[in-house]
Enzyme design. Sequence first.
Site, mmCIF file in Angstrom:
data_model
loop_
_atom_site.group_PDB
_atom_site.id
_atom_site.type_symbol
_atom_site.label_atom_id
_atom_site.label_comp_id
_atom_site.label_asym_id
_atom_site.label_seq_id
_atom_site.Cartn_x
_atom_site.Cartn_y
_atom_site.Cartn_z
ATOM 1 N N HIS A 122 0.787 -1.281 0.043
ATOM 2 C CA HIS A 122 0.085 0.103 -0.107
ATOM 3 C C HIS A 122 0.809 1.397 0.101
ATOM 4 O O HIS A 122 0.247 2.520 0.265
ATOM 5 C CB HIS A 122 -0.888 0.303 0.981
ATOM 6 C CG HIS A 122 -1.871 -1.049 1.121
ATOM 7 N ND1 HIS A 122 -2.634 -1.462 2.089
ATOM 8 C CD2 HIS A 122 -2.311 -1.834 0.097
ATOM 9 C CE1 HIS A 122 -3.674 -2.703 1.689
ATOM 10 N NE2 HIS A 122 -3.422 -2.698 0.413
ATOM 11 N N CYS A 151 4.556 21.679 -4.364
ATOM 12 C CA CYS A 151 5.995 21.871 -4.811
ATOM 13 C C CYS A 151 6.635 23.027 -4.813
ATOM 14 O O CYS A 151 6.133 23.889 -5.480
ATOM 15 C CB CYS A 151 5.846 20.892 -6.370
ATOM 16 S SG CYS A 151 7.434 20.528 -6.898
ATOM 17 N N CYS A 154 7.575 23.567 -8.770
ATOM 18 C CA CYS A 154 6.451 24.053 -9.820
ATOM 19 C C CYS A 154 5.027 24.320 -9.432
ATOM 20 O O CYS A 154 4.366 24.648 -10.066
ATOM 21 C CB CYS A 154 6.420 22.796 -10.979
ATOM 22 S SG CYS A 154 5.452 21.532 -10.346
ATOM 23 N N THR A 192 -3.031 -9.855 11.181
ATOM 24 C CA THR A 192 -4.175 -9.695 10.152
ATOM 25 C C THR A 192 -4.785 -10.936 10.093
ATOM 26 O O THR A 192 -4.236 -11.994 10.737
ATOM 27 C CB THR A 192 -3.910 -9.319 8.788
ATOM 28 O OG1 THR A 192 -4.797 -9.113 7.877
ATOM 29 C CG2 THR A 192 -2.961 -10.325 8.274
ATOM 30 N N ILE A 233 1.401 -9.908 18.208
ATOM 31 C CA ILE A 233 2.541 -10.362 17.219
ATOM 32 C C ILE A 233 3.811 -10.042 17.850
ATOM 33 O O ILE A 233 4.916 -10.890 17.747
ATOM 34 C CB ILE A 233 2.186 -9.937 15.837
ATOM 35 C CG1 ILE A 233 3.595 -10.285 14.987
ATOM 36 C CG2 ILE A 233 2.129 -8.356 15.699
ATOM 37 C CD1 ILE A 233 3.464 -11.635 14.294
HETATM 38 ZN ZN ZN Z 1 6.641 19.730 -8.878
#
Ligand code: ZN
Length: 242
Positions: A122, A151, A154, A192, A233
């Site tokens: 995942h 970001c 950008c 699980t 566990i």
């Molecule tokens: Zn970017």
Amino acid sequence: MDEQKIAQLQEIIDNTDNIVFFGGAGVSTESGIPDFRSQDGLYRMKYAYPPETIVSHSFFMKHTAEFYDFYRDKMIAPDAQPNAAHLKLAELEQAGKLRAVVTQNIDGLHQKAGSKEVLELHGSVLRNNCTRCGAFYDEQYILKADGIPVCEKCGGIVKPDVVLYEESLDMNIMTKAIRCISEADVLIIGGTSLVVYPAAGMIDYFHGSKLVLINKSSTGREGRADLVITDAIGEVMSRIHV
Ligand code: ZN
């Protein structure tokens, strides 16, 4: 704890050098990371949507700010430390007995414990990328961002490398995981149950000698397992000698 079963597990581990571990949310709960799917009252009071809705691709696209409120609050735990299960699995790999850890968890705790071959079905909260230019960002960047992380290069929206609902699993990782399981001599499933996807489907690929199931709660449908230990566990693995 059932001493006889611990001894059986020790014997199984002693007699092989080809273990694969498949882990679910229960592996991380002992590190204080709650299963975000478990719905407690607080959730319902605090968020207008159920977690399954929030952690979906379409919700991320439409309600990015709300997604990140939930994500920072419930899905990242930067202070969490590996527990006895993570540490023992890393030791078993180091000793040449364990080939791979296949995990549904996204917290990076197996790597933090020292495991090298970790197949994250995942994804991981430790990796984030700009949706426009692909630039990499770490967990701290997400935590420190005010609102939606964007970001620096950008201005695109940064997205966690985590498989959301409605998104498909990474086929490369799936293929590797299936290969490891199909070639394993011993498969240990921890934290699980055998009845929940994807564990249920994955064990069909196992053709080795011993299937071990370690889970806190019993489902009553552990028929295929050679050894079933109904316990936490971390507590179980801390008893094993490498
Ligand atoms: Zn970017």
